[in-house]
Design an enzyme around this catalytic site. Structure first.
Site, PDB file in Angstrom:
ATOM      1  N   CYS A  73       1.072  -1.438   0.077  1.00  0.00           N
ATOM      2  CA  CYS A  73       0.122  -0.123   0.144  1.00  0.00           C
ATOM      3  C   CYS A  73       0.902   1.252   0.185  1.00  0.00           C
ATOM      4  O   CYS A  73       0.803   1.823  -0.721  1.00  0.00           O
ATOM      5  CB  CYS A  73      -1.267   0.119   1.330  1.00  0.00           C
ATOM      6  SG  CYS A  73      -2.413   1.204   1.283  1.00  0.00           S
ATOM      7  N   CYS A  74       1.983   1.325   0.555  1.00  0.00           N
ATOM      8  CA  CYS A  74       2.787   2.402   0.787  1.00  0.00           C
ATOM      9  C   CYS A  74       3.869   2.381  -0.461  1.00  0.00           C
ATOM     10  O   CYS A  74       4.113   4.250  -0.907  1.00  0.00           O
ATOM     11  CB  CYS A  74       3.713   2.660   1.837  1.00  0.00           C
ATOM     12  SG  CYS A  74       3.599   2.115   3.746  1.00  0.00           S
ATOM     13  N   CYS A 128      -0.509   9.365   7.115  1.00  0.00           N
ATOM     14  CA  CYS A 128      -2.129   9.048   6.951  1.00  0.00           C
ATOM     15  C   CYS A 128      -2.959   8.257   7.870  1.00  0.00           C
ATOM     16  O   CYS A 128      -2.429   7.645   8.952  1.00  0.00           O
ATOM     17  CB  CYS A 128      -1.881   7.307   5.840  1.00  0.00           C
ATOM     18  SG  CYS A 128      -1.493   7.304   4.526  1.00  0.00           S
ATOM     19  N   CYS A 164      -3.128   4.332   9.772  1.00  0.00           N
ATOM     20  CA  CYS A 164      -1.891   3.894  10.477  1.00  0.00           C
ATOM     21  C   CYS A 164      -1.576   4.573  11.216  1.00  0.00           C
ATOM     22  O   CYS A 164      -0.309   4.413  11.309  1.00  0.00           O
ATOM     23  CB  CYS A 164      -1.337   3.659   9.181  1.00  0.00           C
ATOM     24  SG  CYS A 164      -1.655   2.908   7.667  1.00  0.00           S
ATOM     25  N   CYS A 194       7.805   3.753   5.404  1.00  0.00           N
ATOM     26  CA  CYS A 194       7.055   3.322   4.161  1.00  0.00           C
ATOM     27  C   CYS A 194       7.918   2.561   2.705  1.00  0.00           C
ATOM     28  O   CYS A 194       7.191   2.793   1.306  1.00  0.00           O
ATOM     29  CB  CYS A 194       6.205   3.817   4.077  1.00  0.00           C
ATOM     30  SG  CYS A 194       6.975   5.711   3.981  1.00  0.00           S
TER      31      CYS A 194
HETATM   32 FE1  SF4 Z   1      -1.534   2.656   3.222  1.00  0.00          FE
HETATM   33 FE2  SF4 Z   1      -0.375   3.412   6.238  1.00  0.00          FE
HETATM   34 FE3  SF4 Z   1       1.176   2.889   4.157  1.00  0.00          FE
HETATM   35 FE4  SF4 Z   1      -0.888   4.899   3.730  1.00  0.00          FE
HETATM   36  S1  SF4 Z   1       0.893   4.613   5.686  1.00  0.00           S
HETATM   37  S2  SF4 Z   1       0.574   4.363   2.367  1.00  0.00           S
HETATM   38  S3  SF4 Z   1      -2.892   4.334   4.089  1.00  0.00           S
HETATM   39  S4  SF4 Z   1      -0.320   1.848   4.263  1.00  0.00           S
END
Ligand code: SF4
Length: 251
Positions: free
Chosen positions: A128-129, A211, A214, A239
Site C-alpha cells: 500500500c505504501c 495516513c 496508520c 514506508c
Molecule cells: Fe497505505 Fe497506511 Fe502506507 Fe498510507 S501509511 S500508504 S494507508 S499502508
C-alpha cells in the site's frame, strides 16, 4: 538557534549550487514545516524563465524555484493535514505541488487486498505504501539531481545511518537531510519562535503523522514513532521513502 538555522541554509545552498534541480519532499510534519519556513525565507524567488531555447515558447511553463516543494497526497490523509496544506499555500510564496497515486494501481491494490488490507501483514502494508507513496515519489523526483527531507537521526531506529548529504541509491540522486542533528526540542523552539503553522494533530499527542488509518496518538513517555503502524515491529516501520539500502537488505 541562529547558528543551527545558518547551518541548514548552508546545506541548502550547497544543494542548490552543486545539485540543481533540487526539490523538497514536504511531508507537512513539524520538521518539514521548519524547512518550509527556511526555504521560503531564503530561497523565495523563481529562477528567470528562459527567454530562448527549450520551453521558451510554452505558454504553460511554470517558474522554477531554486528548491521546488511538493507533497504526496496518499488519499488517506487526516483532515488536519489537508488544512495545513492549504495554510502552506496561503502563507508561503513557494508553491506546494501535490502528487497523487496512480488511480489504476490503487484500484488494483484495493481489489487484491481490501480497502484496509494494510492491517493484514507487513507485506500488504508495504505494498500500500509503495502504491500510495513510493511510486508517486519516484515521479516527483524524476529529472531532479537532489532531494531534501526533514529527517532527524533520533526519530527512529531505521534512521540512525542517515547522513546530512549522501547519494541515495534507492532513488538515484543526492539526498540532503539538513535537520539530521536537530532535536525535537529544536524543531518546536523554531516553530514557536517564528510562528510557523503546524498540524493541529500535534496538539493531541500525535508527534508523527502519516495516513489516518496508520497513525494514532501516543501516551506521554512512549517513543515518538509509536503511533505509526503501531501493530508492527520498530524495524519494519518505514514506508520505503527513507530506508537506506543496507536497512532494506536486512528487512
Ligand atoms: Fe497505505 Fe497506511 Fe502506507 Fe498510507 S501509511 S500508504 S494507508 S499502508
Amino acid at each position: 538557534m541562529q547558528q543551527k538555522i545558518d547551518q541548514v541554509v548552508a546545506v541548502l545552498q550547497q544543494a542548490v549550487r552543486d545539485f540543481s534541480p533540487v526539490c523538497f519532499a514536504n511531508s507537512l510534519g513539524a520538521e518539514d514545516m521548519v524547512l518550509t519556513d527556511i526555504i521560503a525565507n531564503h530561497f523565495p524567488l523563481p529562477n528567470p524563465l528562459p527567454q530562448a531555447g527549450e520551453g521558451a515558447n510554452d505558454p504553460l511553463r511554470e517558474p522554477l524555484y531554486p528548491i521546488e516543494m511538493f507533497s504526496l497526497d496518499t488519499g488517506r490523509l487526516p483532515q488536519p493535514t489537508y488544512d495545513l496544506m492549504q495554510e502552506v499555500n496561503d502563507r508561503y510564496s513557494v508553491p506546494l505541488k501535490v502528487y497523487f497515486p496512480d488511480s489504476a494501481a490503487v484500484e488494483k491494490y484495493v481489489a487484491q487486498n481490501g480497502v484496509n488490507g494494510f492491517y493484514g501483514s507487513v507485506e500488504s502494508r508495504k505494498s500500500c505504501c509503495f502504491v500510495r507513496k513510493v511510486e508517486p515519489l519516484r515521479r516527483a523526483l524524476r529529472g531532479k539531481k537532489a532531494w531534501v527531507t526533514g529527517l532527524r537521526r533520533d526519530q527512529a531506529v531505521t534512521r540512525g545511518s542517515q547522513e546530512v548529504s549522501a547519494f541515495d541509491a534507492d532513488f538515484g540522486l543526492q539526498k540532503f537531510n539538513p535537520l539530521l542533528e536537530w532535536s525535537n526540542k529544536d524543531v518546536w523552539a523554531y516553530i514557536r519562535q517564528c510562528d510557523v503553522p503546524y498540524n493541529k494533530l500535534h496538539d493531541q499527542f500525535y508527534p508523527s503523522i502519516g495516513c489516518a488509518p496508520c497513525t494514532r496518538s501516543i501516551t506521554p513517555g512512549e517513543d515518538i514513532r509509536a503511533g505509526r503502524w503501531w501493530w508492527e515491529n520498530p524495524e519494519d516501520k518505514e514506508c520505503g521513502l527513507h530506508v537506506a539500502s543496507r536497512v532494506l537488505k536486512r528487512a
